[in-house]
Design an enzyme around this catalytic site. Structure first.
Site, short mmCIF file in Angstrom:
data_model
loop_
_atom_site.label_atom_id
_atom_site.label_comp_id
_atom_site.label_asym_id
_atom_site.label_seq_id
_atom_site.Cartn_x
_atom_site.Cartn_y
_atom_site.Cartn_z
N MET A 490 0.83 -1.19 0.00
CA MET A 490 0.00 0.00 0.00
C MET A 490 0.87 1.24 0.00
O MET A 490 2.08 1.17 -0.16
CB MET A 490 -0.95 -0.03 1.21
CG MET A 490 -2.00 -1.11 1.14
SD MET A 490 -3.07 -0.86 -0.28
CE MET A 490 -4.17 -2.25 -0.12
N ASP A 491 0.26 2.38 0.25
CA ASP A 491 0.89 3.69 0.10
C ASP A 491 2.23 3.74 0.79
O ASP A 491 2.31 3.59 2.00
CB ASP A 491 -0.04 4.75 0.67
CG ASP A 491 0.45 6.14 0.34
OD1 ASP A 491 1.50 6.26 -0.32
OD2 ASP A 491 -0.23 7.10 0.70
N SER A 492 3.24 3.89 -0.03
CA SER A 492 4.60 4.02 0.49
C SER A 492 5.11 5.44 0.38
O SER A 492 6.31 5.67 0.41
CB SER A 492 5.54 3.07 -0.26
OG SER A 492 5.53 3.39 -1.63
N GLY A 493 4.19 6.38 0.19
CA GLY A 493 4.58 7.77 0.02
C GLY A 493 4.68 8.19 -1.43
O GLY A 493 4.99 9.35 -1.71
N LEU A 562 -5.30 5.44 -3.77
CA LEU A 562 -5.70 5.30 -2.38
C LEU A 562 -6.59 6.44 -1.92
O LEU A 562 -7.55 6.23 -1.16
CB LEU A 562 -4.46 5.20 -1.49
CG LEU A 562 -3.55 3.99 -1.77
CD1 LEU A 562 -2.36 4.00 -0.83
CD2 LEU A 562 -4.32 2.69 -1.64
#
Length: 572
Positions: A490-493, A562
Site C-alpha cells: 500500500m501507500d509508500s509515500g 488510495l
C-alpha cells in the site's frame, strides 16, 4: 551595251556572295536574251524579288512560245535563290545602287530605242528562234563539241573564291546566245545542287574540285580577317547531330581549329608582323602607352589560345621579370573569372536560413554566410553591408553581446573579437561539461539495489547473497510466488502507482515518460501506460489512473488510487 554590262557586274557580285562564279561571257549572253525578251528590265528593273519574278514571267511566256534560248531560265533560278537568301542582302544593296546609277544616267533616247526595238522584234517574231545553217550542217552561232572545246580551252586563272565554279559545266565562251541540250542539263543540275545546299544544308556534301585540292583562303591578299576561319565541317549523312549547320559553325568559332590540305589539324602561330609591331611599340613608347594598348586590342580580335598569348607577351616584353609579373596577374585574373563562372547562378538557399550553431566557431559561420552571398550577388564586397547585418542578427547570443559595442568596426574586427567565443573549450562549455559530470555521479550514488535495498550500487553489483523466491503462492492474491507482506504494498509515500512489469500484460501499450521517478530508488525516462486505466474495488468504487510500469517485484499503490478509495496514510 553599257547598261547591260552594269547589270552583268551586279549579278556577278550577288552570285559571288553565295560562292558561285559564272563566266562573264555566259552572263553577257544571258543579259542579251533578257534585253531581247524584256528590254524594260535594263531601264527600270531592280534586284528585288518582285522585279525578278516579273522578269521570270516574261521568260516563261517566251519559253512557252519556243522563243527562249537554252540556259536562260537556269541562270534566272540561280539569281532568284541568291535574292531570297538573307546572307546576300548586303551585296544586293550594293549592286542595286550601281544599277540605279546606270539607269539614272541613261538618256531618254536610249530608253526609247530599247522599247522600240522590242516592238520591232515582237512584230517580226517567228515560232522558233532564228537559226542559219552553214554548208557543213553546223548551225551558225552554236556551241562547239566537247572535243573541240578541250583543244581550245585555256588554262583557268586562279580564283580567290573557294566555291565550285560553273566552268565545270563546260560552258563555252563563244558569242552565241544559245545553249545546247547537254549544257542546259548541266546548268539545271547545278541549280538543283544549289537549292539542295540551301534548303537542306545537313545533307549537302562538300563538292570536290577538279584537282581535289583544298581551295585557297577566302580573303584577298593584303586584307586580314577579324578571326581565323573555322575548319571545314566534314559531314557524312547529317544525322549525327540535332543541331543545324549554322549553329554548329557558331560553336566552332569559340575555339577555331586549322586544317591543312590533307585534313590534318595544325597549329597556326601569330603573324610575325603583328608581334614585331607590338614589340617596337613597347620598346619605343612603353607598356602603358595608348598606342601599345591599341596594338593589344588589335590582337584581341583574333581567336588566340592561351599559349599564343604567353608566347606573344614573352616576345614583346624587354625582360623576363616583367613577363613573370604579367603571368602572375594573368593567372589571378583567370582564376577570379573561373570562380565567378563556377558560382554564378548557383544559390545555396535563403540567407536568412543560415544560422550559427551552438558549438560552431564564429569564423566558420561567417565563411558560410559570405560564400552563400557571393553565389547570389556575384561580388560579395558590394553586398557587405547586408552580410554584416545578417551575421549580427543570426549569430549566437554570446557573439551578439561581444559584437554590439563594436558594431561599426566591420567584419574583420568581429572575427577578432569572437575568435575565442563558442566551441567546447570556452568557459561556458567547460562549466556545462563539469555540471553534467557531477549530475551523473550524484544520480548513480542515489540508485538503490533491488537485492539488498541499499544505496550506491545496482543489483548486478550487489555482494549480498541473492534472495530466493517463495515456493508457495501468495495467499492474498493467489497469483505470485511472494510473501503476503510484499503483495501489493500500500501507500509508500508515492504520488503515482507503479505496476510491476511481471504483472503487466504484454499486449497493453506503454510509452516513455518525459519525467523521472525518484524515491528510495531512481529511474530516468520510465515507461508509463499509453492510456488511462480504470480500477474498481470490492465496495464498488472506481476511478481512472495512469500507472508507471517498472521491473519491480511488487506493485506499489500510490495516492492517485488510495485517496480515491478514501484511504489515508497514518503513522499508527
Amino acid at each position: 551595251m553599257g547598261s547591260s554590262q552594269s547589270v552583268v557586274t551586279a549579278l556577278q557580285t550577288v552570285l559571288k556572295q553565295r560562292d558561285l562564279k559564272i563566266a562573264p561571257r555566259t552572263l553577257q549572253n544571258f543579259m542579251k536574251e533578257v534585253d531581247r525578251v524584256a528590254p524594260w528590265y535594263a531601264c527600270s528593273g531592280s534586284l528585288t524579288v518582285a522585279s525578278w519574278n516579273k522578269l521570270g514571267k516574261e521568260l516563261d511566256r517566251k519559253h512557252a512560245e519556243g522563243d527562249l534560248c537554252l540556259g536562260t531560265k537556269a541562270i534566272w533560278k540561280l539569281v532568284k535563290n541568291c535574292l531570297e537568301d538573307e546572307a546576300c542582302h548586303p551585296a544586293i544593296i550594293e549592286s542595286q545602287g550601281t544599277l540605279e546609277e546606270v539607269q539614272d544616267s541613261m538618256s531618254e533616247t536610249e530608253r526609247s530605242e530599247r522599247m522600240g526595238a522590242r516592238k520591232r522584234k515582237d512584230m517580226s517574231k517567228k515560232k522558233g528562234p532564228p537559226q542559219e545553217v552553214k554548208k557543213g550542217g553546223e548551225k551558225e552561232g552554236s556551241y562547239h563539241s566537247p572535243l573541240n572545246k578541250s583543244k581550245k580551252k585555256k588554262k583557268p586563272e586562279s580564283s580567290q573564291y573557294p566555291a565550285v565554279e560553273l566552268e565545270a559545266l563546260e560552258l563555252d565562251n563563244s558569242d552565241s546566245d544559245t545553249l545546247d541540250s547537254s549544257e542546259e542539263g548541266g546548268l539545271e543540275e547545278e541549280v538543283a545542287r544549289y537549292e539542295e545546299k540551301r534548303y537542306h544544308p545537313d545533307r549537302h556534301r562538300p563538292l570536290k574540285t577538279k584537282m581535289n585540292v583544298r581551295p585557297p583562303p577566302i580573303n584577298p591578299a593584303g586584307s586580314r580577317p577579324s578571326a581565323p576561319p573555322p575548319y571545314e565541317l566534314r559531314l557524312n549523312t547529317g544525322t549525327d547531330s540535332f543541331l543545324p549547320l549554322e549553329e554548329r559553325r557558331k560553336i566552332q568559332m569559340a575555339f577555331p581549329v586549322f586544317e591543312n590540305a590533307e585534313g590534318g589539324r595544325v597549329h597556326t602561330p601569330v603573324d610575325y608582323n603583328q608581334i614585331k609591331e607590338l614589340a617596337e611599340s613597347v620598346r619605343n613608347y612603353g607598356v602603358n602607352a595608348n598606342f601599345t594598348t591599341l596594338q593589344v586590342e588589335r590582337l584581341a580580335n583574333f581567336a588566340m589560345t592561351p599559349t599564343d598569348w604567353q608566347t606573344t607577351v614573352k616576345a614583346v616584353l624587354p625582360n623576363m621579370g616583367q613577363y613573370m609579373e604579367w603571368k602572375a596577374l594573368w593567372y589571378d585574373a583567370a582564376q577570379a573569372q573561373a570562380r565567378v563562372n563556377a558560382t554564378a547562378g548557383r544559390s545555396s538557399g535563403h540567407l536568412t536560413k543560415i544560422v550559427q550553431g551552438p558549438q560552431e566557431p564564429f569564423s566558420d559561420f561567417v565563411a558560410r554566410m559570405t560564400e552563400a552571398a557571393s553565389r547570389i550577388f556575384g561580388d560579395s564586397e558590394q553586398a557587405m553591408p547586408l552580410i554584416e547585418q545578417l551575421v549580427y542578427e543570426q549569430a549566437t547570443q554570446e557573439c551578439r553581446a561581444a559584437i554590439a559595442p563594436r558594431k561599426s568596426k566591420g567584419l574583420q574586427d568581429w572575427l577578432r573579437v569572437c575568435r575565442e567565443l563558442g566551441g567546447p573549450l570556452t568557459n561556458a562549455g567547460l562549466a556545462a561539461a563539469i555540471l553534467q559530470t557531477h549530475r551523473y555521479r550524484d544520480l548513480s550514488n542515489r540508485k538503490a539495489c533491488f537485492n539488498c535495498g541499499r544505496m550506491g550500487h545496482l543489483k548486478k553489483d550487489c555482494q549480498a547473497p541473492e534472495r530466493t523466491r517463495e515456493s508457495k503462492l501468495c495467499y492474498r492474491c493467489g497469483k505470485g510466488y511472494h510473501r503476503a507482506s510484499e503483495c501489493g504494498i500500500m501507500d509508500s509515500g508515492a504520488d503515482k502507482s507503479i505496476i510491476s512489469l511481471h504483472w503487466w500484460p504484454k499486449s497493453w501499450p506503454t510509452v516513455v515518460s518525459s519525467h523521472s521517478l525518484q524515491g528510495l530508488g531512481y529511474q530516468s525516462s520510465p515507461a508509463i501506460s499509453a492510456s488511462a486505466l480504470t480500477w474498481r474495488d470490492a465496495e464498488g468504487k472506481q476511478g481512472c489512473f495512469t500507472p508507471y510500469v517498472l521491473p519491480l517485484p511488487v506493485n506499489l499503490w500510490g495516492r492517485d488510487v488510495l485517496q480515491a478509495m478514501g484511504m489515508t496514510l497514518t503513522n499508527e
